[in-house]
Motif scaffolding. Structure first.
Motif, PDB file in Angstrom:
ATOM      1  N   ARG A 160       0.856  -1.183   0.000  1.00  0.00           N
ATOM      2  CA  ARG A 160       0.000   0.000   0.000  1.00  0.00           C
ATOM      3  C   ARG A 160       0.892   1.234   0.000  1.00  0.00           C
ATOM      4  NH1 ARG A 160      -2.401  -0.377   6.189  1.00  0.00           N
ATOM      5  NH2 ARG A 160      -0.367  -0.239   7.256  1.00  0.00           N
ATOM      6  N   PRO A 161       0.371   2.397  -0.398  1.00  0.00           N
ATOM      7  CA  PRO A 161       1.181   3.613  -0.404  1.00  0.00           C
ATOM      8  C   PRO A 161       1.785   3.886   0.976  1.00  0.00           C
ATOM      9  CG  PRO A 161      -0.857   3.984  -1.604  1.00  0.00           C
ATOM     10  CD  PRO A 161      -0.996   2.636  -0.948  1.00  0.00           C
ATOM     11  N   GLY A 162       3.057   4.301   0.976  1.00  0.00           N
ATOM     12  CA  GLY A 162       3.761   4.580   2.219  1.00  0.00           C
ATOM     13  C   GLY A 162       4.581   3.421   2.739  1.00  0.00           C
ATOM     14  N   ASP A 163       4.427   2.226   2.156  1.00  0.00           N
ATOM     15  CA  ASP A 163       5.238   1.089   2.578  1.00  0.00           C
ATOM     16  C   ASP A 163       6.695   1.287   2.154  1.00  0.00           C
ATOM     17  OD1 ASP A 163       3.108  -0.198   3.728  1.00  0.00           O
ATOM     18  OD2 ASP A 163       2.821  -1.650   2.103  1.00  0.00           O
ATOM     19  N   PHE A 164       7.583   0.638   2.881  1.00  0.00           N
ATOM     20  CA  PHE A 164       9.020   0.714   2.592  1.00  0.00           C
ATOM     21  C   PHE A 164       9.593  -0.696   2.623  1.00  0.00           C
ATOM     22  CE2 PHE A 164      13.497   1.112   3.727  1.00  0.00           C
ATOM     23  CZ  PHE A 164      13.929   2.133   2.902  1.00  0.00           C
ATOM     24  N   PHE A 165      10.435  -1.005   1.618  1.00  0.00           N
ATOM     25  CA  PHE A 165      11.062  -2.317   1.528  1.00  0.00           C
ATOM     26  C   PHE A 165      12.569  -2.153   1.337  1.00  0.00           C
ATOM     27  CE2 PHE A 165       6.717  -3.032   0.344  1.00  0.00           C
ATOM     28  CZ  PHE A 165       6.409  -4.273   0.888  1.00  0.00           C
ATOM     29  N   TYR A 166      13.327  -2.868   2.145  1.00  0.00           N
ATOM     30  CA  TYR A 166      14.783  -2.924   1.996  1.00  0.00           C
ATOM     31  C   TYR A 166      15.120  -4.199   1.235  1.00  0.00           C
ATOM     32  CZ  TYR A 166      19.717  -3.301   3.278  1.00  0.00           C
ATOM     33  OH  TYR A 166      21.086  -3.425   3.245  1.00  0.00           O
ATOM     34  N   VAL A 167      15.863  -4.050   0.120  1.00  0.00           N
ATOM     35  CA  VAL A 167      16.094  -5.155  -0.813  1.00  0.00           C
ATOM     36  C   VAL A 167      17.598  -5.374  -0.965  1.00  0.00           C
ATOM     37  CG1 VAL A 167      15.481  -6.111  -3.068  1.00  0.00           C
ATOM     38  CG2 VAL A 167      14.027  -4.355  -2.039  1.00  0.00           C
ATOM     39  N   PRO A 168      18.214  -6.177  -0.092  1.00  0.00           N
ATOM     40  CA  PRO A 168      19.650  -6.420  -0.214  1.00  0.00           C
ATOM     41  C   PRO A 168      19.989  -7.221  -1.464  1.00  0.00           C
ATOM     42  CG  PRO A 168      18.808  -7.100   1.952  1.00  0.00           C
ATOM     43  CD  PRO A 168      17.627  -6.873   1.058  1.00  0.00           C
ATOM     44  N   SER A 169      21.228  -7.131  -1.898  1.00  0.00           N
ATOM     45  CA  SER A 169      21.696  -7.986  -2.990  1.00  0.00           C
ATOM     46  C   SER A 169      21.412  -9.444  -2.627  1.00  0.00           C
ATOM     47  CB  SER A 169      23.192  -7.776  -3.224  1.00  0.00           C
ATOM     48  OG  SER A 169      23.930  -8.071  -2.036  1.00  0.00           O
ATOM     49  N   GLY A 170      21.109 -10.245  -3.642  1.00  0.00           N
ATOM     50  CA  GLY A 170      20.791 -11.649  -3.408  1.00  0.00           C
ATOM     51  C   GLY A 170      19.325 -11.930  -3.204  1.00  0.00           C
ATOM     52  N   THR A 171      18.492 -10.862  -3.133  1.00  0.00           N
ATOM     53  CA  THR A 171      17.058 -11.026  -2.902  1.00  0.00           C
ATOM     54  C   THR A 171      16.312 -11.115  -4.239  1.00  0.00           C
ATOM     55  OG1 THR A 171      17.222  -9.703  -0.868  1.00  0.00           O
ATOM     56  CG2 THR A 171      15.026 -10.015  -1.807  1.00  0.00           C
ATOM     57  N   VAL A 172      15.562 -12.179  -4.444  1.00  0.00           N
ATOM     58  CA  VAL A 172      14.687 -12.281  -5.616  1.00  0.00           C
ATOM     59  C   VAL A 172      13.550 -11.280  -5.433  1.00  0.00           C
ATOM     60  CG1 VAL A 172      13.082 -13.776  -6.866  1.00  0.00           C
ATOM     61  CG2 VAL A 172      15.255 -14.701  -6.029  1.00  0.00           C
ATOM     62  N   HIS A 173      13.276 -10.475  -6.465  1.00  0.00           N
ATOM     63  CA  HIS A 173      12.280  -9.415  -6.303  1.00  0.00           C
ATOM     64  C   HIS A 173      11.739  -8.972  -7.654  1.00  0.00           C
ATOM     65  CE1 HIS A 173      16.036  -7.217  -7.113  1.00  0.00           C
ATOM     66  NE2 HIS A 173      15.254  -6.269  -7.636  1.00  0.00           N
ATOM     67  N   ALA A 174      10.590  -8.284  -7.607  1.00  0.00           N
ATOM     68  CA  ALA A 174      10.019  -7.661  -8.798  1.00  0.00           C
ATOM     69  C   ALA A 174       8.877  -6.752  -8.381  1.00  0.00           C
ATOM     70  CB  ALA A 174       9.512  -8.711  -9.779  1.00  0.00           C
ATOM     71  N   LEU A 175       8.862  -5.550  -8.929  1.00  0.00           N
ATOM     72  CA  LEU A 175       7.685  -4.707  -8.811  1.00  0.00           C
ATOM     73  C   LEU A 175       6.611  -5.234  -9.749  1.00  0.00           C
ATOM     74  CD1 LEU A 175       9.321  -1.158  -8.825  1.00  0.00           C
ATOM     75  CD2 LEU A 175       8.477  -2.426  -6.848  1.00  0.00           C
ATOM     76  N   CYS A 176       5.359  -5.123  -9.320  1.00  0.00           N
ATOM     77  CA  CYS A 176       4.247  -5.570 -10.149  1.00  0.00           C
ATOM     78  C   CYS A 176       3.456  -4.373 -10.662  1.00  0.00           C
ATOM     79  CB  CYS A 176       3.354  -6.528  -9.357  1.00  0.00           C
ATOM     80  SG  CYS A 176       4.222  -8.046  -8.856  1.00  0.00           S
ATOM     81  N   ASN A 177       2.531  -4.634 -11.559  1.00  0.00           N
ATOM     82  CA  ASN A 177       1.841  -3.552 -12.260  1.00  0.00           C
ATOM     83  C   ASN A 177       1.057  -2.657 -11.294  1.00  0.00           C
ATOM     84  OD1 ASN A 177       0.026  -5.955 -12.098  1.00  0.00           O
ATOM     85  ND2 ASN A 177      -1.442  -4.520 -12.981  1.00  0.00           N
ATOM     86  N   GLY A 178       0.948  -1.386 -11.689  1.00  0.00           N
ATOM     87  CA  GLY A 178       0.181  -0.441 -10.891  1.00  0.00           C
ATOM     88  C   GLY A 178       0.926   0.104  -9.699  1.00  0.00           C
ATOM     89  N   THR A 179       2.247   0.224  -9.822  1.00  0.00           N
ATOM     90  CA  THR A 179       3.071   0.640  -8.681  1.00  0.00           C
ATOM     91  C   THR A 179       4.005   1.775  -9.091  1.00  0.00           C
ATOM     92  OG1 THR A 179       3.086  -1.667  -7.945  1.00  0.00           O
ATOM     93  CG2 THR A 179       4.621  -0.183  -6.869  1.00  0.00           C
TER      94      THR A 179
END
Length: 316
Positions: A160-179
Motif C-alpha cells: 500500500r502507499p507509504g510502505d518501505f522495503f529494503y532489498v539487499p543484494s541476493g534477494t529475488v524481487h520484482a515490482l508488479c503492475n500499478g506501482t
C-alpha cells in the motif's frame, strides 16, 4: 561553507513495462508512453544527471563529483556511490536478483553490487510485489526455476502507499503492475533476470535471461528484512527513519509549516515526492515542488523548509 544546492535534471529510460505515470504524477516531459524510469540523481554512465543551476550548470554530476570532490566531503569513493530513481511499473517488471559488491566487481568489470530499497509512492488497490522465494536450498531454487513452477517459487506480498522495503543484494524481487516507487540504490545497473513472463519486445524477441549468474547470487533460503521505522515528531516536521547501514540511510520528512534542519553529512540527496514549499538558507530562497531533486553539499549547515510537502532524503 557550500551555500548552493545542486538541482538536477532527471534522465528518463523507456522500458517494456513502463507507462505515463511520471508525466501524470510529476509533470515530467517523458519520451514516450512506455517510460519506466526517472534517473533522478545519477552519476552512472548509463544515465547522467545534469546540474541545472549555479556555476556548475550544464555539467554532469559525474564530472562535478570527479573534479570538485570537496563538495561531497572528499568521500572516499572513485565513483558516486548512490543512485535515486522513480519507477513507473505500469506492467510487471521481470523477476530479478542483483549481485553484491564482490561478485559484481569480479564478473561485471568492477561495477558496484546493487543493494536497494523502495518507498511506495502510490499503487493500485490490492497491488503486490515479488519479495523473496519459497525454496529452502540452492538445489530447490534451480529445480523450481527450471520447471517453471513460478507460483510455488515466488513469494508475493501485498503493498500500500507509504510502505518501505529494503532489498539487499541476493534477494529475488520484482515490482508488479500499478506501482509507483522511489528507489534508493547503490550506483549500479547490474540486473540478472530470472523470469520475464515470456514477454516479447517490439521486435518480437524475448529479453535475455541470466540464469547462471542469478543462481550464483540468489540467497537460499530467502532472508527476510523486517524494517521497523523510527518516527520523530518536532515542530513543523515528522521524520521517519527507514534504514541506516553502510550502503545508505533513507528517511522521509513530512513538512507541515516551518522546520529547521542541519546538513552535517558528506552530502545529502533530496527528492520532493509530494507538495511544494521553499528551501531557505541565509539570503537564499528556493521554491521547491513535487518532482524536484537536489543535493545539499558538504558543510551546507543549517537550513529551513517551509510549506506542505513530503521528501525522501538519503545519505551515506
Amino acid at each position: 561553507m557550500n551555500d548552493t544546492p545542486l538541482f538536477l535534471k532527471p534522465v528518463f529510460q523507456e522500458r517494456i513495462w513502463g507507462g505515463t505515470a511520471l508525466y501524470d504524477r510529476f509533470g515530467y516531459e517523458i519520451p514516450s508512453a512506455i517510460t519506466g524510469e526517472c534517473w533522478a540523481i545519477s552519476a552512472h554512465p548509463n544515465g547522467l544527471s545534469l546540474i541545472e543551476n549555479g556555476k556548475f550548470q550544464g555539467k554532469s554530476l559525474k564530472e562535478v563529483w570527479e573534479n570538485h570532490h570537496e563538495l561531497f566531503g572528499n568521500y572516499k569513493s572513485e565513483k558516486f556511490p548512490l543512485l535515486i530513481k522513480i519507477l513507473d511499473a505500469n506492467e510487471e517488471l521481470s523477476v530479478q536478483v542483483h549481485p553484491n559488491d564482490d561478485y559484481a566487481n569480479e564478473h561485471e568489470n568492477g561495477e558496484y553490487g546493487k543493494t536497494e530499497c523502495w518507498y511506495i509512492i502510490d499503487c493500485d488497490q490490492d497491488a503486490e510485489l515479488v519479495f523473496g522465494h519459497h525454496a529452502k536450498t540452492k538445489e530447490e531454487v534451480r529445480e523450481m526455476i527450471q520447471s517453471g513452477n513460478w507460483e510455488r517459487f515466488l513469494r508475493k506480498v501485498t503493498i500500500r502507499p507509504g510502505d518501505f522495503f529494503y532489498v539487499p543484494s541476493g534477494t529475488v524481487h520484482a515490482l508488479c503492475n500499478g506501482t509507483l516507487v522511489l528507489e534508493t540504490q547503490q550506483s549500479s545497473d547490474t540486473t540478472y533476470r530470472v523470469y520475464d513472463y515470456d514477454r516479447v519486445d517490439n521486435q518480437g524477441s524475448k529479453r535475455e535471461l541470466h540464469l547462471e549468474k542469478a543462481m550464483g547470487v540468489i540467497n537460499a533460503p530467502h532472508i527476510d528484512t523486517n524494517i521497523a521505522p523510527e518516527i520523530e515528531k518536532r515542530e513543523g516536521v515528522e521524520v521517519t527513519k527507514f534504514v541506516q547501514n553502510h550502503f545508505f540511510s533513507v528517511n522521509k520528512w513530512d513538512v507541515n509549516g516551518e522546520a529547521a534542519f542541519q546538513q552535517n553529512q558528506a552530502f545529502m540527496l533530496v527528492s520532493i515526492i509530494d507538495g511544494e514549499g521553499r528551501l531557505l538558507k541565509g539570503s537564499e530562497d528556493y521554491t521547491i515542488r513535487k518532482g524536484a531533486h537536489f543535493i545539499l553539499p558538504y558543510k551546507y549547515g543549517e537550513f529551513i523548509l517551509k510549506g506542505n510537502m513530503k521528501l525522501i532524503v538519503s545519505h551515506l
